[in-house]
Design a protein around this motif. Structure first.
Motif, PDB file in Angstrom:
ATOM      1  N   LEU A   1       0.836  -1.205   0.000  1.00 37.22           N
ATOM      2  CA  LEU A   1       0.000   0.000   0.000  1.00 37.22           C
ATOM      3  C   LEU A   1       0.872   1.256   0.000  1.00 37.22           C
ATOM      4  CD1 LEU A   1      -2.644  -1.285   2.536  1.00 37.22           C
ATOM      5  CD2 LEU A   1      -3.162  -0.488   0.231  1.00 37.22           C
ATOM      6  N   ARG A   2       2.099   1.139  -0.528  1.00 40.02           N
ATOM      7  CA  ARG A   2       2.993   2.299  -0.587  1.00 40.02           C
ATOM      8  C   ARG A   2       2.348   3.408  -1.403  1.00 40.02           C
ATOM      9  NH1 ARG A   2       8.971   0.820  -2.020  1.00 40.02           N
ATOM     10  NH2 ARG A   2       9.293   2.757  -0.905  1.00 40.02           N
ATOM     11  N   TRP A   3       2.374   4.617  -0.841  1.00 40.01           N
ATOM     12  CA  TRP A   3       1.853   5.811  -1.492  1.00 40.01           C
ATOM     13  C   TRP A   3       0.338   5.757  -1.727  1.00 40.01           C
ATOM     14  CZ3 TRP A   3       4.757  10.048  -1.621  1.00 40.01           C
ATOM     15  CH2 TRP A   3       6.143   9.901  -1.589  1.00 40.01           C
ATOM     16  N   ALA A   4      -0.368   4.780  -1.176  1.00 39.06           N
ATOM     17  CA  ALA A   4      -1.827   4.702  -1.339  1.00 39.06           C
ATOM     18  C   ALA A   4      -2.499   5.800  -0.516  1.00 39.06           C
ATOM     19  CB  ALA A   4      -2.345   3.334  -0.909  1.00 39.06           C
ATOM     20  N   ASN A   5      -3.624   6.282  -1.010  1.00 35.73           N
ATOM     21  CA  ASN A   5      -4.413   7.264  -0.277  1.00 35.73           C
ATOM     22  C   ASN A   5      -5.508   6.530   0.486  1.00 35.73           C
ATOM     23  OD1 ASN A   5      -5.889   9.381   0.738  1.00 35.73           O
ATOM     24  ND2 ASN A   5      -6.550  10.167  -1.240  1.00 35.73           N
ATOM     25  N   LEU A   6      -5.322   6.386   1.786  1.00 30.57           N
ATOM     26  CA  LEU A   6      -6.295   5.714   2.656  1.00 30.57           C
ATOM     27  C   LEU A   6      -6.940   6.722   3.603  1.00 30.57           C
ATOM     28  CD1 LEU A   6      -4.066   2.617   3.347  1.00 30.57           C
ATOM     29  CD2 LEU A   6      -6.223   2.588   2.105  1.00 30.57           C
ATOM     30  N   ASN A   7      -7.022   7.968   3.154  1.00 32.89           N
ATOM     31  CA  ASN A   7      -7.631   9.030   3.941  1.00 32.89           C
ATOM     32  C   ASN A   7      -9.063   8.648   4.289  1.00 32.89           C
ATOM     33  OD1 ASN A   7      -9.028  11.419   4.717  1.00 32.89           O
ATOM     34  ND2 ASN A   7      -7.547  12.672   3.637  1.00 32.89           N
ATOM     35  N   GLY A   8      -9.384   8.611   5.587  1.00 29.78           N
ATOM     36  CA  GLY A   8     -10.734   8.297   6.040  1.00 29.78           C
ATOM     37  C   GLY A   8     -11.137   6.841   5.892  1.00 29.78           C
ATOM     38  N   ALA A   9     -10.195   5.969   5.603  1.00 24.98           N
ATOM     39  CA  ALA A   9     -10.496   4.542   5.409  1.00 24.98           C
ATOM     40  C   ALA A   9     -10.756   3.852   6.743  1.00 24.98           C
ATOM     41  CB  ALA A   9      -9.339   3.854   4.698  1.00 24.98           C
ATOM     42  N   SER A  10     -11.586   2.822   6.714  1.00 21.98           N
ATOM     43  CA  SER A  10     -11.789   1.985   7.887  1.00 21.98           C
ATOM     44  C   SER A  10     -10.986   0.703   7.707  1.00 21.98           C
ATOM     45  CB  SER A  10     -13.265   1.632   8.076  1.00 21.98           C
ATOM     46  OG  SER A  10     -13.399   0.732   9.168  1.00 21.98           O
ATOM     47  N   LEU A  11     -10.047   0.489   8.615  1.00 18.67           N
ATOM     48  CA  LEU A  11      -9.224  -0.717   8.625  1.00 18.67           C
ATOM     49  C   LEU A  11      -9.432  -1.462   9.944  1.00 18.67           C
ATOM     50  CD1 LEU A  11      -6.185   1.137   7.147  1.00 18.67           C
ATOM     51  CD2 LEU A  11      -7.371  -0.702   5.989  1.00 18.67           C
ATOM     52  N   ARG A  12     -10.613  -1.277  10.521  1.00 21.69           N
ATOM     53  CA  ARG A  12     -10.928  -1.907  11.803  1.00 21.69           C
ATOM     54  C   ARG A  12     -10.862  -3.423  11.686  1.00 21.69           C
ATOM     55  NH1 ARG A  12     -14.129   1.116  15.689  1.00 21.69           N
ATOM     56  NH2 ARG A  12     -14.821  -0.959  16.313  1.00 21.69           N
TER      57      ARG A  12
END
Length: 94
Positions: A47-58
């Protein structure tokens, strides 16, 4: 599911990817803002450089994943398994 299918569904507006198995997928440099990866198998995912802004990784399994330079602003990592994960600041999570 593979990375190509995920990208197509995400582009079509799908955001719910709970319980998906993407182990060892290459998702680098992809915009995944607001995605729900709750309880997903993301072991050894790039996930290098991925945009996970506001993502749920619960409760996601991120063991050995590479989050180098990923945007995790507002991301929810509650109860995620981060053992061996390379974090955005370059550290390896214990």
């Amino acid at each position: 599911m593979d990375a190509t299918e995920l990208q197509m569904l995400f582009a079509a507006g799908e955001r719910n990817f709970q319980n998906v198995d993407l182990s060892a997928a290459n998702l680098s440099c992809i915009n995944l803002q607001g995605i729900d990866f709750g309880r997903a198998n993301l072991r050894h995912v790039n996930l290098r450089w991925a945009n996970l802004n506001g993502a749920s990784l619960r409760w996601a399994d991120l063991r050995g994943a590479d989050l180098s330079w990923a945007n995790l602003e507002g991301a929810d990592l509650s109860s995620a398994n981060l053992r061996g994960t390379k974090m955005p600041d370059g550290t390896i999570h214990d």
